[in-house]
Scaffold this motif. Structure first.
Motif, mmCIF file in Angstrom:
data_model
loop_
_atom_site.group_PDB
_atom_site.id
_atom_site.type_symbol
_atom_site.label_atom_id
_atom_site.label_comp_id
_atom_site.label_asym_id
_atom_site.label_seq_id
_atom_site.Cartn_x
_atom_site.Cartn_y
_atom_site.Cartn_z
ATOM 1 N N LYS A 2 0.831 -1.202 0.000
ATOM 2 C CA LYS A 2 0.000 0.000 0.000
ATOM 3 C C LYS A 2 0.865 1.252 0.000
ATOM 4 C CE LYS A 2 -4.047 -1.989 2.331
ATOM 5 N NZ LYS A 2 -4.923 -1.893 3.526
ATOM 6 N N ARG A 5 2.169 1.930 -3.486
ATOM 7 C CA ARG A 5 1.121 2.511 -4.336
ATOM 8 C C ARG A 5 0.914 3.978 -4.025
ATOM 9 N NH1 ARG A 5 -2.987 -2.250 -2.995
ATOM 10 N NH2 ARG A 5 -1.998 -3.929 -4.163
ATOM 11 N N GLU A 154 -10.622 -6.506 -12.787
ATOM 12 C CA GLU A 154 -10.294 -5.513 -11.775
ATOM 13 C C GLU A 154 -9.578 -4.298 -12.346
ATOM 14 O OE1 GLU A 154 -9.603 -8.692 -11.526
ATOM 15 O OE2 GLU A 154 -10.803 -9.419 -9.824
ATOM 16 N N THR A 155 -8.908 -4.468 -13.474
ATOM 17 C CA THR A 155 -8.123 -3.370 -14.035
ATOM 18 C C THR A 155 -8.597 -2.971 -15.430
ATOM 19 O OG1 THR A 155 -6.530 -4.972 -14.901
ATOM 20 C CG2 THR A 155 -6.059 -4.027 -12.736
ATOM 21 N N ARG A 210 -7.158 4.363 -5.291
ATOM 22 C CA ARG A 210 -8.383 3.608 -5.065
ATOM 23 C C ARG A 210 -8.074 2.186 -4.612
ATOM 24 N NH1 ARG A 210 -10.373 4.412 -9.609
ATOM 25 N NH2 ARG A 210 -9.902 2.434 -10.649
ATOM 26 N N SER A 211 -6.994 1.614 -5.144
ATOM 27 C CA SER A 211 -6.667 0.219 -4.840
ATOM 28 C C SER A 211 -5.979 0.047 -3.492
ATOM 29 C CB SER A 211 -5.768 -0.361 -5.938
ATOM 30 O OG SER A 211 -4.467 0.208 -5.874
ATOM 31 N N THR A 214 -7.906 -1.576 -0.623
ATOM 32 C CA THR A 214 -8.447 -2.918 -0.729
ATOM 33 C C THR A 214 -7.604 -3.899 0.061
ATOM 34 O OG1 THR A 214 -7.162 -3.542 -2.670
ATOM 35 C CG2 THR A 214 -9.234 -2.363 -3.062
ATOM 36 N N ALA A 221 -5.024 -6.502 -7.179
ATOM 37 C CA ALA A 221 -5.478 -5.157 -6.862
ATOM 38 C C ALA A 221 -5.692 -4.359 -8.132
ATOM 39 C CB ALA A 221 -4.454 -4.455 -5.973
ATOM 40 N N ALA A 222 -6.211 -3.148 -7.967
ATOM 41 C CA ALA A 222 -6.678 -2.380 -9.110
ATOM 42 C C ALA A 222 -5.617 -2.076 -10.130
ATOM 43 C CB ALA A 222 -7.311 -1.069 -8.625
ATOM 44 N N THR A 223 -4.369 -2.028 -9.762
ATOM 45 C CA THR A 223 -3.341 -1.767 -10.763
ATOM 46 C C THR A 223 -2.322 -2.888 -10.815
ATOM 47 O OG1 THR A 223 -2.126 -0.489 -9.144
ATOM 48 C CG2 THR A 223 -3.530 0.719 -10.686
#
Length: 229
Positions: A2, A5, A154-155, A210-211, A214, A221-223
């Motif tokens: 996290k 990111r 997801e992406t 945003r990811s 999560t 994850a989102a990216t």
């Protein structure tokens, strides 16, 4: 993960904001003649000398601001992409290498200017090499990662955005070369290949932020979609 990111998102956001601010400030200081976003190239703002170059009259009193913007954007782009490469599964090495190449391009553009003086002292090829590395590198990175990210639900959204902006940027590069000297607004066409990189930075930063909230594994994850290369 996290934290990586968040740092990547911050670098993307800060780089794009500083770049756009530097351009706006340098353009506003250009009074005689008035700077034109349609006909003047972005690198005209970085010319340290006044005079006519490629048919465009250059007179940028705050060229230091623009050149600093190029360099800071490049460094932050390089940092962001290296951090991004550590959060995704697949295309990680490509992301880091292409990001560093793009960074080098921005630094060259900010260090060696596009002007009549540069043409005379032999540094103009370094400027155009830098511009090519930055513009092509940034847009190719967006396009390739977009194709990669689009394979996962997801992406998919950031993948589609990346494909659109990357493809548009590359088409604009081709259009710039094909229409140069024809009287079309080359400054606007050039911006079609540069602003796409900034848009991509902002879009990826939003996806990263945003990811980060999560609880899914990084590769999901989102990216960081998990797909085979």
């Amino acid at each position: 993960m996290k934290r990586l990111r968040s740092l990547a998102a911050a670098a993307f956001l800060l780089g794009s904001v500083i770049y756009l601010a530097a351009e706006a400030i340098a353009a506003a200081a250009w009074k005689s003649p008035r700077y034109s976003y349609a006909t003047n190239w972005i690198s005209d703002l970085g010319s340290a000398t006044a005079g006519v170059f490629q048919g465009r009259e250059l007179n940028s009193p705050l060229h230091v601001v623009m050149n600093s913007g190029f360099i800071v954007q490049g460094v932050l782009f390089g940092i962001a992409t290296v951090l991004l490469s550590r959060t995704i599964s697949g295309r990680s090495r490509f992301t880091a290498v292409t990001g560093v190449v793009t960074m080098i391009g921005y630094i060259l553009v900010g260090t060696f200017h596009g002007s009549l003086q540069a043409q005379q002292n032999g540094t103009l090829p370094l400027h155009f090499t830098g511009a090519t590395l930055a513009i092509v590198g940034g847009n190719v990175l967006a396009l390739v990662l977009g194709i990669h990210w689009r394979k996962s639900p997801e992406t998919r959204l950031i993948g589609l955005v990346s494909i659109v902006v990357g493809a548009f940027g590359l088409v604009s590069v081709v259009a710039l070369f094909l229409t140069f000297g024809t009287g079309l607004p080359s400054g606007a066409i050039e911006r079609g290949s540069v602003y796409t990189i900034v848009i991509w930075q902002l879009a990826v930063a939003a996806a990263l932020l945003r990811s980060r909230g999560t609880s899914r594994a990084p590769r999901d994850a989102a990216t960081g979609a998990s797909t085979s290369n």
